[in-house]
Design a protein around this motif. Structure first.
Motif, mmCIF file in Angstrom:
data_model
loop_
_atom_site.group_PDB
_atom_site.id
_atom_site.type_symbol
_atom_site.label_atom_id
_atom_site.label_comp_id
_atom_site.label_asym_id
_atom_site.label_seq_id
_atom_site.Cartn_x
_atom_site.Cartn_y
_atom_site.Cartn_z
ATOM 1 N N SER A 1 0.858 -1.222 0.109
ATOM 2 C CA SER A 1 -0.055 0.040 -0.063
ATOM 3 C C SER A 1 0.756 1.350 -0.029
ATOM 4 C CB SER A 1 -1.108 0.226 1.292
ATOM 5 O OG SER A 1 -1.724 -0.940 1.306
ATOM 6 N N PRO A 2 0.268 2.325 -0.726
ATOM 7 C CA PRO A 2 1.143 3.412 -0.660
ATOM 8 C C PRO A 2 1.397 4.053 0.879
ATOM 9 C CG PRO A 2 -0.900 3.891 -2.245
ATOM 10 C CD PRO A 2 -0.830 2.501 -1.342
ATOM 11 N N SER A 3 0.678 3.970 1.744
ATOM 12 C CA SER A 3 0.946 4.355 2.929
ATOM 13 C C SER A 3 2.308 3.711 3.641
ATOM 14 C CB SER A 3 -0.199 4.087 3.978
ATOM 15 O OG SER A 3 -0.419 2.610 4.035
ATOM 16 N N LEU A 4 2.490 2.646 3.351
ATOM 17 C CA LEU A 4 3.905 2.209 3.736
ATOM 18 C C LEU A 4 5.039 3.102 3.230
ATOM 19 C CD1 LEU A 4 4.465 -0.357 5.247
ATOM 20 C CD2 LEU A 4 2.195 -0.394 4.083
ATOM 21 N N PHE A 5 4.900 3.920 2.209
ATOM 22 C CA PHE A 5 6.100 4.815 1.973
ATOM 23 C C PHE A 5 6.082 5.973 2.642
ATOM 24 C CE2 PHE A 5 5.811 1.886 -1.708
ATOM 25 C CZ PHE A 5 6.938 1.821 -2.204
ATOM 26 N N GLN A 6 4.817 6.267 3.198
ATOM 27 C CA GLN A 6 4.724 7.460 4.239
ATOM 28 C C GLN A 6 5.351 7.233 5.394
ATOM 29 O OE1 GLN A 6 0.502 7.851 2.528
ATOM 30 N NE2 GLN A 6 0.562 9.744 3.771
ATOM 31 N N THR A 7 5.137 5.878 5.961
ATOM 32 C CA THR A 7 5.919 5.581 7.146
ATOM 33 C C THR A 7 7.285 5.333 7.222
ATOM 34 O OG1 THR A 7 5.669 3.384 6.806
ATOM 35 C CG2 THR A 7 3.613 4.573 7.887
ATOM 36 N N GLY A 8 7.736 5.245 6.028
ATOM 37 C CA GLY A 8 8.916 4.859 5.722
ATOM 38 C C GLY A 8 9.616 3.597 6.188
ATOM 39 N N THR A 9 8.915 2.765 6.496
ATOM 40 C CA THR A 9 9.519 1.378 7.257
ATOM 41 C C THR A 9 9.728 0.438 6.204
ATOM 42 O OG1 THR A 9 6.922 1.018 7.699
ATOM 43 C CG2 THR A 9 8.394 2.088 9.327
ATOM 44 N N LEU A 10 9.235 0.401 4.837
ATOM 45 C CA LEU A 10 9.115 -0.553 4.102
ATOM 46 C C LEU A 10 10.485 -1.306 4.011
ATOM 47 C CD1 LEU A 10 7.488 -2.150 2.374
ATOM 48 C CD2 LEU A 10 7.617 -0.619 0.378
ATOM 49 N N TYR A 11 11.684 -0.503 3.742
ATOM 50 C CA TYR A 11 12.956 -1.072 3.537
ATOM 51 C C TYR A 11 13.192 -2.013 4.821
ATOM 52 C CZ TYR A 11 17.818 -1.737 3.119
ATOM 53 O OH TYR A 11 19.412 -2.244 3.256
ATOM 54 N N GLU B 1 0.156 3.550 -8.691
ATOM 55 C CA GLU B 1 0.155 4.773 -9.229
ATOM 56 C C GLU B 1 0.048 5.660 -8.224
ATOM 57 O OE1 GLU B 1 -0.546 5.334 -13.883
ATOM 58 O OE2 GLU B 1 -2.027 3.958 -12.695
ATOM 59 N N SER B 2 -1.169 5.537 -7.502
ATOM 60 C CA SER B 2 -1.577 6.431 -6.802
ATOM 61 C C SER B 2 -0.548 7.043 -5.402
ATOM 62 C CB SER B 2 -2.875 5.897 -5.823
ATOM 63 O OG SER B 2 -2.506 4.751 -5.055
ATOM 64 N N MET B 3 0.475 6.211 -5.187
ATOM 65 C CA MET B 3 1.372 6.676 -4.301
ATOM 66 C C MET B 3 2.168 7.802 -4.787
ATOM 67 S SD MET B 3 4.313 3.811 -4.347
ATOM 68 C CE MET B 3 5.656 4.199 -5.110
ATOM 69 N N MET B 4 1.943 7.876 -5.962
ATOM 70 C CA MET B 4 2.957 9.215 -6.764
ATOM 71 C C MET B 4 2.314 10.330 -6.118
ATOM 72 S SD MET B 4 5.207 7.549 -7.904
ATOM 73 C CE MET B 4 5.638 5.936 -7.807
ATOM 74 N N LEU B 5 1.117 10.577 -5.750
ATOM 75 C CA LEU B 5 0.874 11.835 -5.238
ATOM 76 C C LEU B 5 1.597 12.322 -4.027
ATOM 77 C CD1 LEU B 5 -3.345 10.622 -5.355
ATOM 78 C CD2 LEU B 5 -1.909 12.207 -6.990
ATOM 79 N N HIS B 6 2.227 11.273 -3.534
ATOM 80 C CA HIS B 6 2.919 11.859 -2.202
ATOM 81 C C HIS B 6 4.322 12.470 -2.875
ATOM 82 C CE1 HIS B 6 -0.083 10.239 0.305
ATOM 83 N NE2 HIS B 6 -0.079 9.325 -0.778
ATOM 84 N N GLY C 1 -6.752 5.385 -12.952
ATOM 85 C CA GLY C 1 -6.590 6.605 -12.099
ATOM 86 C C GLY C 1 -5.341 7.532 -12.401
ATOM 87 N N TYR C 2 -4.645 8.007 -11.391
ATOM 88 C CA TYR C 2 -3.630 9.041 -11.729
ATOM 89 C C TYR C 2 -2.527 8.308 -12.437
ATOM 90 C CZ TYR C 2 -0.025 12.260 -10.315
ATOM 91 O OH TYR C 2 0.928 13.253 -10.455
ATOM 92 N N SER C 3 -2.200 8.916 -13.440
ATOM 93 C CA SER C 3 -1.279 8.127 -14.474
ATOM 94 C C SER C 3 0.120 8.697 -14.188
ATOM 95 C CB SER C 3 -1.810 8.285 -15.851
ATOM 96 O OG SER C 3 -1.211 7.184 -16.370
#
Ligand code: C2E
Ligand code: CA
Ligand code: CA
Ligand code: CA
Length: 277
Positions: free
Chosen positions: A119-129, A152-157, A184-186
């Protein structure tokens, strides 16, 4: 009119629809679901029609709710994203997928990677790595057997930050594919700056593949992807004619009910040996 249990749902107001009530239940039960091991993964193959061989598997999460039965991800992933539990859910998914992929590579001789949805939110928390690194270390799975599917929706961040995170992940050897591409957001304009390996054509294109306009879009995406050295995977392949159209347009990796519905880990072995025969 709606039937009401005797004082049972007194916290819910009368105007609430069945959907809202269910959503609240899911929200309430989610933390418990992880503790009680109520999730399982199903796997759907991606098939390369050019080489006539397995390309990989996608891991899809299911929640075996004690009262409601199997709850599909479209219902509970948004809830998990909202209340932050998505981080622990993703941790579980990565660990389980890596462990099971390691198992089928060592015991069943299947050398294809497993793809996990992130999910895009994982990139916001910065914990994915860290989650990925941990899952790989714990399972001892070869990093190039793991892929993540992003949307693609994560590119909104913050795009630069996302690219930084993706680069670190790819330096581990993990592959990245862009899911639901073309909806969606392309991020067509971003394709050449994003560190990815593949794009997945959304199911809507496969569904309407007889339409010349859809074919034109698919072809444009394929030409673009090829020039960037990206693989193209078609989703939602259900019929023989879908495959014919897609091949004509230059797409050779297929995923969909035509090959298999998502299946339990225990059934992969059987499916693979049938496929080989
Ligand atoms: P997705 O990543 O686009 O996954 C493809 C969905 O299409 C899956 O639904 C799959 O079962 C379904 N599908 C596959 N082949 C066909 C076909 O030929 N025809 C049709 N009509 N459908 C097909 P599913 O498993 O219900 O997952 C829905 C969505 O939930 C996924 O869409 C993904 O966005 C999300 N999801 C699933 N597992 C996870 C997970 O572990 N983490 C996160 N963050 N999201 C997940
Ligand atoms: Ca389980
Ligand atoms: Ca996916
Ligand atoms: Ca998809």
């Amino acid at each position: 009119a709606k039937r009401k249990g005797k004082n049972q749902y007194c916290v819910y107001t009368e105007e609430m629809g069945v959907k809202e009530v269910r959503r609240m239940e899911l929200e309430k039960d989610l933390p418990r679901a992880l503790e009680d091991d109520q999730f399982h993964l199903e796997y759907q193959p991606k098939w390369n029609v050019k080489t006539n061989s397995l390309y990989g598997f996608e891991a899809l999460i299911r929640w075996d709710h004690p009262r409601l039965g199997v709850v599909p991800p479209i219902e509970f992933i948004p809830v998990a994203e909202e209340n932050g539990i998505i981080v622990s859910v993703t941790k579980w998914t990565l660990e389980t997928a890596c462990k099971q992929c390691y198992e089928w590579s060592t015991h069943q001789g299947l050398n294809q990677p497993v793809a996990v949805n992130v999910s895009p939110s994982l990139f916001q928390t910065g914990t994915l790595y860290e989650l990925i690194k941990h899952a790989l270390d714990q399972s001892t799975l070869d990093p190039d057997k793991l892929e993540i599917e992003i949307t693609e929706s994560m590119m909104l961040h913050d795009v630069e930050d996302i690219i930084r995170q993706l680069n670190r992940i790819r330096q581990l050897g993990v592959k990245v594919s862009m899911d639901d591409f073309g909806t969606g957001y392309s991020s067509i304009g971003l394709l050449d700056t994003l560190p990815i390996n593949a794009v997945k054509l959304d199911r809507i294109f496969t569904q309407d593949i007889e339409k010349p306009s859809k074919q034109a879009i698919i072809q444009a995406i394929i030409v673009l992807a090829e020039s960037l050295d990206l693989d193209v995977v078609a989703e939602g392949v259900e019929l023989e004619k879908d495959i014919d159209y897609l091949m004509k347009l230059g797409c050779f990796v297929m995923q969909g009910y035509y090959y298999s519905k998502p299946m339990k880990f225990e059934h992969i072995d059987e499916w693979a040996s049938q496929r080989e025969a």
